[in-house]
Design a protein around this motif. Structure first.
Motif, mmCIF file in Angstrom:
data_model
loop_
_atom_site.group_PDB
_atom_site.id
_atom_site.type_symbol
_atom_site.label_atom_id
_atom_site.label_comp_id
_atom_site.label_asym_id
_atom_site.label_seq_id
_atom_site.Cartn_x
_atom_site.Cartn_y
_atom_site.Cartn_z
ATOM 1 N N ALA A 259 0.807 -1.224 0.000
ATOM 2 C CA ALA A 259 0.000 0.000 0.000
ATOM 3 C C ALA A 259 0.838 1.272 0.000
ATOM 4 O O ALA A 259 0.300 2.372 -0.151
ATOM 5 N N ALA A 260 2.150 1.146 0.172
ATOM 6 C CA ALA A 260 3.016 2.314 0.364
ATOM 7 C C ALA A 260 3.462 2.938 -0.955
ATOM 8 O O ALA A 260 3.455 2.309 -2.016
ATOM 9 N N ALA A 261 3.868 4.211 -0.864
ATOM 10 C CA ALA A 261 4.470 4.936 -1.983
ATOM 11 C C ALA A 261 5.984 4.955 -1.797
ATOM 12 O O ALA A 261 6.480 5.079 -0.673
ATOM 13 N N PHE A 262 6.716 4.862 -2.915
ATOM 14 C CA PHE A 262 8.171 4.770 -2.853
ATOM 15 C C PHE A 262 8.826 5.766 -3.812
ATOM 16 O O PHE A 262 8.165 6.382 -4.649
ATOM 17 N N ARG A 263 10.149 5.936 -3.619
ATOM 18 C CA ARG A 263 10.985 6.731 -4.503
ATOM 19 C C ARG A 263 10.401 8.126 -4.763
ATOM 20 O O ARG A 263 10.173 8.858 -3.811
ATOM 21 N N ASP A 264 10.166 8.490 -6.000
ATOM 22 C CA ASP A 264 9.712 9.852 -6.293
ATOM 23 C C ASP A 264 8.375 10.160 -5.616
ATOM 24 O O ASP A 264 8.152 11.293 -5.149
ATOM 25 N N ASP A 265 7.486 9.171 -5.552
ATOM 26 C CA ASP A 265 6.189 9.397 -4.917
ATOM 27 C C ASP A 265 6.357 9.655 -3.422
ATOM 28 O O ASP A 265 5.690 10.528 -2.854
ATOM 29 N N ALA A 266 7.255 8.904 -2.783
ATOM 30 C CA ALA A 266 7.510 9.124 -1.356
ATOM 31 C C ALA A 266 8.163 10.479 -1.136
ATOM 32 O O ALA A 266 7.809 11.216 -0.208
ATOM 33 N N ARG A 267 9.122 10.823 -2.003
ATOM 34 C CA ARG A 267 9.783 12.123 -1.856
ATOM 35 C C ARG A 267 8.797 13.265 -2.050
ATOM 36 O O ARG A 267 8.897 14.303 -1.388
ATOM 37 N N ALA A 268 7.822 13.075 -2.931
ATOM 38 C CA ALA A 268 6.814 14.129 -3.146
ATOM 39 C C ALA A 268 5.993 14.353 -1.875
ATOM 40 O O ALA A 268 5.652 15.497 -1.538
ATOM 41 N N LEU A 269 5.686 13.295 -1.153
ATOM 42 C CA LEU A 269 4.949 13.433 0.110
ATOM 43 C C LEU A 269 5.789 14.172 1.151
ATOM 44 O O LEU A 269 5.274 14.996 1.910
ATOM 45 N N ILE A 270 7.082 13.873 1.183
ATOM 46 C CA ILE A 270 7.969 14.542 2.144
ATOM 47 C C ILE A 270 8.090 16.023 1.805
ATOM 48 O O ILE A 270 8.026 16.889 2.684
ATOM 49 N N VAL A 271 8.258 16.324 0.522
ATOM 50 C CA VAL A 271 8.380 17.724 0.099
ATOM 51 C C VAL A 271 7.099 18.492 0.418
ATOM 52 O O VAL A 271 7.147 19.653 0.848
ATOM 53 N N ARG A 272 5.950 17.860 0.239
ATOM 54 C CA ARG A 272 4.685 18.527 0.560
ATOM 55 C C ARG A 272 4.616 18.880 2.042
ATOM 56 O O ARG A 272 4.194 19.982 2.410
ATOM 57 N N ALA A 273 5.055 17.955 2.900
ATOM 58 C CA ALA A 273 5.075 18.251 4.336
ATOM 59 C C ALA A 273 6.092 19.337 4.649
ATOM 60 O O ALA A 273 5.835 20.224 5.479
ATOM 61 N N LEU A 274 7.252 19.293 3.981
ATOM 62 C CA LEU A 274 8.265 20.333 4.175
ATOM 63 C C LEU A 274 7.716 21.705 3.810
ATOM 64 O O LEU A 274 7.936 22.692 4.532
ATOM 65 N N ASP A 275 7.007 21.779 2.704
ATOM 66 C CA ASP A 275 6.432 23.055 2.271
ATOM 67 C C ASP A 275 5.442 23.587 3.312
ATOM 68 O O ASP A 275 5.399 24.799 3.577
#
Length: 283
Positions: A259-275
């Motif tokens: 069910a998890a997101a990986f690589r670019d998709d995971a990084r996109a979630l992290i960047v969204r939280a960072l923003d």
């Protein structure tokens, strides 16, 4: 003193006597075993739980008779399998707890970890870990030295750069937003997660908010190779060796993995939280 700690002390005393009877110093024994001398001291003084492999190697190094080695290995196995009180372990010291985990990790090649409530320990920054340990110390009314625990945790992270080991981590996206530390610390922690996703032997997955979940997110757990599962509850640290239980957690992990997101998709979630942290920072 808990029954667990008394049993660990008893094992340490028996091991020390074997070393002394062999006329070896702690340093001598450590050299024979290719250990750090501090590990011999920690085991003898009940600051670390000796594994079955540790005890077997110790017995052979001091040339103990097979019956004695077998008895001590059984004693160590009993310690490993007991339900250990987190309250007592935290009173004994956060650094000692980290040393126990670090020793287990050195014997593991494949790590699988699921953590629903905080950033996985091997991925934490120093300042994020400081806030987490501080909260644990308050919760368990511990007098432990947080700085010592952080130093051991940071040393544990060196294992991430060993190409012979593989790491598979899964956390829910919500962990990125739990305010276990101030916003500036959280931003540093999220930057660290982005860096970790580039390591060749690390697979890092996030469960997006919108992802259908296979089951409820309850306790964190670590699977060490296919031999042992560590399950953390609020008051107990369970070490499970039964093949059926290990298989249960392996299947649970694979369902979260799917069910998890990986690589670019995971990084996109992290960047969204960072923003979001940057958007809401004080001006």
């Amino acid at each position: 003193m808990s029954g667990f700690h008394q049993a660990r002390m008893d094992l340490g005393v028996r091991l020390r006597r074997l070393r002394e009877n062999a006329r070896l110093s702690g340093k001598d024994l450590a050299e024979r075993l290719h250990w750090q001398p501090s590990k011999v001291s920690r085991i003898e003084n009940a600051r670390q739980t000796a594994s079955e492999d540790d005890v077997a190697a110790w017995g052979k190094a001091v040339e103990a008779d097979p019956q004695t080695i077998d008895a001590l290995v059984r004693q160590a196995a009993g310690l490993q399998e007991r339900q250990d009180s987190w309250r007592q372990r935290h009173r004994n010291g956060l650094a000692a707890l980290q040393e126990d985990i670090r020793d287990l990790e050195t014997r593991t090649l494949l790590f699988r970890a699921f953590e629903p409530g905080a950033v996985i320990g091997l991925l934490q920054t120093t300042e994020y870990a400081r806030h987490v340990f501080g909260k644990l110390r308050r919760l368990y009314k511990s007098t432990a030295d947080v700085d010592d625990a952080i130093r051991v945790r940071m040393r544990r992270q060196e294992i991430l750069y060993d190409p012979a080991r593989r790491f598979r981590f899964v956390m829910p996206e919500s962990v990125l937003r739990y305010r276990l530390a101030p916003p500036d610390v959280m931003r540093g922690q999220l930057d660290r997660l982005i860096a970790v996703t580039t390591l060749p032997n690390v697979e890092f997955g996030l469960l997006p908010f919108e992802a259908p979940l296979p089951s409820a997110l309850t306790n964190s757990f670590w699977i060490y190779d296919n031999a042992l599962v560590g399950v953390a509850t609020g008051t107990r640290d369970l070490l499970l060796r039964d093949a059926g239980e290990v298989d249960f957690y392996a299947r649970a992990f694979e369902e979260f993995w799917e069910a998890a997101a990986f690589r670019d998709d995971a990084r996109a979630l992290i960047v969204r939280a960072l923003d979001d942290y940057t958007l809401h920072q004080p001006r």
